[in-house]
Design an enzyme around this catalytic site. Sequence first.
Site, PDB file in Angstrom:
ATOM      1  N   ASP A 271     -12.464  11.867  -6.619  1.00 28.36           N
ATOM      2  CA  ASP A 271     -12.606  10.950  -5.481  1.00 28.36           C
ATOM      3  C   ASP A 271     -13.758  11.450  -4.627  1.00 28.36           C
ATOM      4  O   ASP A 271     -14.261  12.557  -4.827  1.00 28.36           O
ATOM      5  CB  ASP A 271     -11.299  10.903  -4.647  1.00 28.36           C
TER       6      ASP A 271
ATOM      7  N   TYR B 205     -15.024  -9.743  -1.478  1.00 34.92           N
ATOM      8  CA  TYR B 205     -14.174  -8.938  -2.376  1.00 34.92           C
ATOM      9  C   TYR B 205     -13.788  -9.762  -3.610  1.00 34.92           C
ATOM     10  O   TYR B 205     -13.912  -9.304  -4.756  1.00 34.92           O
ATOM     11  CB  TYR B 205     -12.938  -8.511  -1.591  1.00 34.92           C
TER      12      TYR B 205
HETATM   13  P1  NAD Z   1      -7.857   2.642  -1.868  1.00 34.33           P
HETATM   14  O1  NAD Z   1      -8.897   2.185  -0.911  1.00 34.33           O
HETATM   15  O2  NAD Z   1      -6.555   3.099  -1.365  1.00 34.33           O
HETATM   16  O3  NAD Z   1      -8.457   3.784  -2.800  1.00 34.33           O
HETATM   17  C1  NAD Z   1      -9.753   3.743  -3.315  1.00 34.33           C
HETATM   18  C2  NAD Z   1     -10.236   5.164  -3.434  1.00 34.33           C
HETATM   19  O4  NAD Z   1     -11.579   5.132  -3.946  1.00 34.33           O
HETATM   20  C3  NAD Z   1     -10.302   5.893  -2.084  1.00 34.33           C
HETATM   21  O5  NAD Z   1      -9.567   7.106  -2.150  1.00 34.33           O
HETATM   22  C4  NAD Z   1     -11.786   6.162  -1.860  1.00 34.33           C
HETATM   23  O6  NAD Z   1     -12.046   7.401  -1.225  1.00 34.33           O
HETATM   24  C5  NAD Z   1     -12.306   6.147  -3.295  1.00 34.33           C
HETATM   25  N1  NAD Z   1     -13.733   5.844  -3.356  1.00 34.33           N
HETATM   26  C6  NAD Z   1     -14.426   4.949  -2.600  1.00 34.33           C
HETATM   27  N2  NAD Z   1     -15.724   4.984  -2.935  1.00 34.33           N
HETATM   28  C7  NAD Z   1     -15.847   5.903  -3.917  1.00 34.33           C
HETATM   29  C8  NAD Z   1     -16.953   6.393  -4.653  1.00 34.33           C
HETATM   30  N3  NAD Z   1     -18.190   5.942  -4.425  1.00 34.33           N
HETATM   31  N4  NAD Z   1     -16.737   7.344  -5.595  1.00 34.33           N
HETATM   32  C9  NAD Z   1     -15.470   7.829  -5.814  1.00 34.33           C
HETATM   33  N5  NAD Z   1     -14.389   7.406  -5.129  1.00 34.33           N
HETATM   34  C10 NAD Z   1     -14.583   6.456  -4.184  1.00 34.33           C
HETATM   35  O7  NAD Z   1      -7.665   1.444  -2.929  1.00 34.33           O
HETATM   36  P2  NAD Z   1      -6.396   1.141  -3.834  1.00 34.33           P
HETATM   37  O8  NAD Z   1      -5.496   0.281  -3.056  1.00 34.33           O
HETATM   38  O9  NAD Z   1      -5.893   2.371  -4.455  1.00 34.33           O
HETATM   39  O10 NAD Z   1      -7.090   0.198  -4.921  1.00 34.33           O
HETATM   40  C11 NAD Z   1      -7.621   0.701  -6.111  1.00 34.33           C
HETATM   41  C12 NAD Z   1      -8.204  -0.458  -6.907  1.00 34.33           C
HETATM   42  O11 NAD Z   1      -7.203  -1.452  -7.140  1.00 34.33           O
HETATM   43  C13 NAD Z   1      -9.358  -1.191  -6.231  1.00 34.33           C
HETATM   44  O12 NAD Z   1     -10.258  -1.646  -7.216  1.00 34.33           O
HETATM   45  C14 NAD Z   1      -8.685  -2.393  -5.608  1.00 34.33           C
HETATM   46  O13 NAD Z   1      -9.578  -3.466  -5.454  1.00 34.33           O
HETATM   47  C15 NAD Z   1      -7.645  -2.702  -6.650  1.00 34.33           C
HETATM   48  N6  NAD Z   1      -6.529  -3.468  -6.101  1.00 34.33           N
HETATM   49  C16 NAD Z   1      -5.691  -2.900  -5.178  1.00 34.33           C
HETATM   50  C17 NAD Z   1      -4.643  -3.628  -4.670  1.00 34.33           C
HETATM   51  C18 NAD Z   1      -3.692  -3.053  -3.650  1.00 34.33           C
HETATM   52  O14 NAD Z   1      -2.870  -3.788  -3.108  1.00 34.33           O
HETATM   53  N7  NAD Z   1      -3.751  -1.752  -3.384  1.00 34.33           N
HETATM   54  C19 NAD Z   1      -4.451  -4.964  -5.086  1.00 34.33           C
HETATM   55  C20 NAD Z   1      -5.353  -5.522  -5.991  1.00 34.33           C
HETATM   56  C21 NAD Z   1      -6.372  -4.764  -6.514  1.00 34.33           C
HETATM   57  C1  AKB Z   2      -6.298  -6.637  -0.662  1.00 35.42           C
HETATM   58  O1  AKB Z   2      -5.508  -7.158   0.140  1.00 35.42           O
HETATM   59  O2  AKB Z   2      -7.522  -6.598  -0.516  1.00 35.42           O
HETATM   60  C2  AKB Z   2      -5.707  -6.056  -1.916  1.00 35.42           C
HETATM   61  C3  AKB Z   2      -5.722  -7.055  -3.013  1.00 35.42           C
HETATM   62  C4  AKB Z   2      -4.618  -8.023  -3.140  1.00 35.42           C
HETATM   63  O3  AKB Z   2      -6.634  -7.080  -3.798  1.00 35.42           O
HETATM   64  N1  AKB Z   2      -4.410  -5.568  -1.626  1.00 35.42           N
END
Ligand code: NAD
Ligand code: AKB
Length: 317
Positions: free
Chosen positions: A34, A143
């Site tokens: 990360d 997004y």
């Molecule tokens: P998050 O923001 O909690 O975690 C993302 C991590 O990526 C962070 O720890 C950040 O420090 C790290 N990061 C950012 N830029 C970086 C870089 N340049 N190099 C290395 N690390 C980097 O996000 P999340 O909720 O864990 O989501 C992870 C993935 O799942 C994303 O692609 C998000 O779009 C997708 N997603 C999440 C959700 C949700 O509800 N959490 C829903 C749909 C899709």
């Molecule tokens: C967001 O709200 O951006 C995420 C997603 C549904 O992709 N939790």
Amino acid sequence: MERILVIGAAGQIGSELVTALRTLHGNENVFATDLREVPKDIKEAGPFAILDVMDDKRLIHYVIRHKITQIYHLAAVLSGNAEKLPLQAWHINMQSLLNILDLAKEVEDVKKIFWPSSIAVFGPTTPQKNTPQLTITEPSTVYGISKLAGERWCEYFYKRYNVDVRSIRYPGLISYKTEAGGGTTDYAVEIFYEAVKSGKYNCFLSENTALPMMFMEDAVNATIKLMESPKEKILVHSGYNVGGISFTPKQLAEEIKTHIPNFKISYQPDFRQAIADSWPQSIDDTQAQTDWGLETKHDIKAMTNKMLQGVKQKFNQ
Ligand code: NAD
Ligand code: AKB
């Protein structure tokens, strides 16, 4: 033996997925990376490095040096934060994915990639209830545009270069290990913290905004199941619909009140209301069930139970 790189391991999904992958493949075979420090349990149990996915040269060195065979690329800017800096979010979300896809094409040892898409690929012209796998995708957020373009790139790399990249369109994910990362569905995480800490919550979405959601344990299990499935079972090379449960802030507050009777919720919708209004209310995930056996266990009751238990434990209550 698999050697797995997780990028974005400190985030909401990464911090739980790393632990599940280590249980399955051995602590020493799952490399957590990360831009920032990961939680202590992840740092102490196995390999961890600070690594920027945008730095393609260091990334490829890391992958070759550690003989990586699978990559989970979780780094992204989520929907709420992306609207604040649209061009920066577009750059990070797209370039990071292209770095990974190109690397998978070039490095022979890398056999499989996971990259998460989102319900954000859908937009205001999509049917909102029981949204089908294949339907109108006209997202109105930066997004969502980046996730839709990402899906197209994944399918392109699969068809053109045979890169085995797999993806789920996650709904809003609900968990207590780390904070949510700046999305529109984050209210469904914050509400539990505030319910336990202060007994009240001011919600940034209106009371009747229904959205698809999923408890993290179900999301992690689904992700691993997709990645462990034989290649011939994977028929969708963009992103699989995965539905989970659907509820409104009002319904979630009612459920919390069954545990904390004095819990109070108020509503003050902000810019994220328009994002939520453009997304589906519920998702049809029949194809994921048929192709690779998607299963989910938690309804709103089971999820609320575990969330309140987990958050209380965090605050030693
Ligand atoms: P998050 O923001 O909690 O975690 C993302 C991590 O990526 C962070 O720890 C950040 O420090 C790290 N990061 C950012 N830029 C970086 C870089 N340049 N190099 C290395 N690390 C980097 O996000 P999340 O909720 O864990 O989501 C992870 C993935 O799942 C994303 O692609 C998000 O779009 C997708 N997603 C999440 C959700 C949700 O509800 N959490 C829903 C749909 C899709
Ligand atoms: C967001 O709200 O951006 C995420 C997603 C549904 O992709 N939790």
